[in-house]
Design an enzyme around this catalytic site. Structure first.
Site, mmCIF file in Angstrom:
data_model
loop_
_atom_site.group_PDB
_atom_site.id
_atom_site.type_symbol
_atom_site.label_atom_id
_atom_site.label_comp_id
_atom_site.label_asym_id
_atom_site.label_seq_id
_atom_site.Cartn_x
_atom_site.Cartn_y
_atom_site.Cartn_z
ATOM 1 N N SER A 138 55.910 70.668 42.225
ATOM 2 C CA SER A 138 55.984 71.997 42.833
ATOM 3 C C SER A 138 57.397 72.523 42.658
ATOM 4 O O SER A 138 58.352 71.738 42.561
ATOM 5 C CB SER A 138 55.646 71.914 44.328
ATOM 6 O OG SER A 138 55.942 73.123 44.995
ATOM 7 N N TYR A 151 57.187 68.313 53.144
ATOM 8 C CA TYR A 151 56.532 68.651 51.874
ATOM 9 C C TYR A 151 57.547 68.790 50.746
ATOM 10 O O TYR A 151 57.402 68.197 49.673
ATOM 11 C CB TYR A 151 55.732 69.944 52.024
ATOM 12 C CG TYR A 151 55.068 70.380 50.739
ATOM 13 C CD1 TYR A 151 53.953 69.716 50.257
ATOM 14 C CD2 TYR A 151 55.571 71.443 49.990
ATOM 15 C CE1 TYR A 151 53.346 70.092 49.065
ATOM 16 C CE2 TYR A 151 54.977 71.832 48.802
ATOM 17 C CZ TYR A 151 53.859 71.157 48.348
ATOM 18 O OH TYR A 151 53.272 71.531 47.169
#
Length: 237
Positions: A138, A151
């Protein structure tokens, strides 16, 4: 008599029951036979039916990749030419609002499962002198944001893990790629979020296919894919 061109390589995709994992499976079904892994057996079966219709031979493995013993039992020794570590979860909230269960689940799926799955199939790639490990990361792996303490931390780990692994196995003929998407219209976002400008799962699937089908002497190690603009919906182009 079959020829080398007739032989389809085998791709294993984790988190294949929905979203990006399902899209990757469908995209690779055009050129690969598949082993698809996920927790939801019914949705996994639905993905398998769609991939079979696209021409792939498909094996489904319903297993929770957080479970190291179950994953090792299911995958160790399996012939896999391409591994796509896609399974991932996100709980986006301030650190002081996050429970230990939410923290541990993200670390277990986004970090520890990389070890469980990759450790099971990578030895075979090294022994055969060919293979490809592709990890879905990501853009959160190189930036930070409020609510991303866990995250974003796990995705930073992905970047370090992927580059280190690449350096370890490239001389054995095994490539390692990490795809780093920006915002993708999936169930990650709360209901009511405007996703009209975001990437679609199929865009990430195309990026994976590009990385894993590059010429053998060429490695696409990091590939960042972003929406062009949050101010322009996809259908405006």
């Amino acid at each position: 008599m079959s020829t080398k061109a007739d032989i389809r390589t085998v791709a294993l995709v984790t988190g294949a029951s929905r979203g990006i994992g399902r899209a990757i499976s469908l995209r690779l079904a055009e050129s690969h036979d598949l082993v698809i892994v996920g927790r939801d057996e019914a949705k996994l079966s639905d993905t398998a039916d769609s991939c079979t219709a696209a021409g792939a031979s498909v094996q489904t493995i319903p297993v929770d990749v957080q479970d190291g013993l179950a994953t090792a039992k299911a995958l160790t020794g399996m012939h896999v030419d391409v591994l796509v570590n896609n399974a991932g979860v996100a709980v986006l909230k301030p650190f002081l609002d996050m429970t230990a269960e939410e923290w541990n689940r993200q670390v277990n799926v986004n970090v520890n499962a990389l070890y469980h799955v990759t450790r099971a199939v990578l030895p075979g790639m090294v022994q055969r002198g060919r293979g490809h490990v592709c990890i879905i990361g990501s853009t959160a792996g190189r930036n930070t944001f409020v609510g991303g303490s866990c995250y974003s931390g796990t995705k930073h780990f992905v970047m370090g893990f992927a580059e280190s692994l690449m350096l370890e196995v490239r001389d054995a003929g095994v490539g390692v790629s990490v795809i780093t998407p920006g915002s993708v219209a999936t169930e990650l976002f709360p209901e009511g979020t405007n996703t009209a400008w975001m990437l679609e799962p199929e865009n990430i699937a195309d990026a994976v296919a590009f990385a894993v089908t590059a010429p053998p002497h060429m490695l696409v190690h990091r590939l960042e894919v972003r929406p062009l603009s949050p101010k322009r919906p996809r259908d405006s182009f």
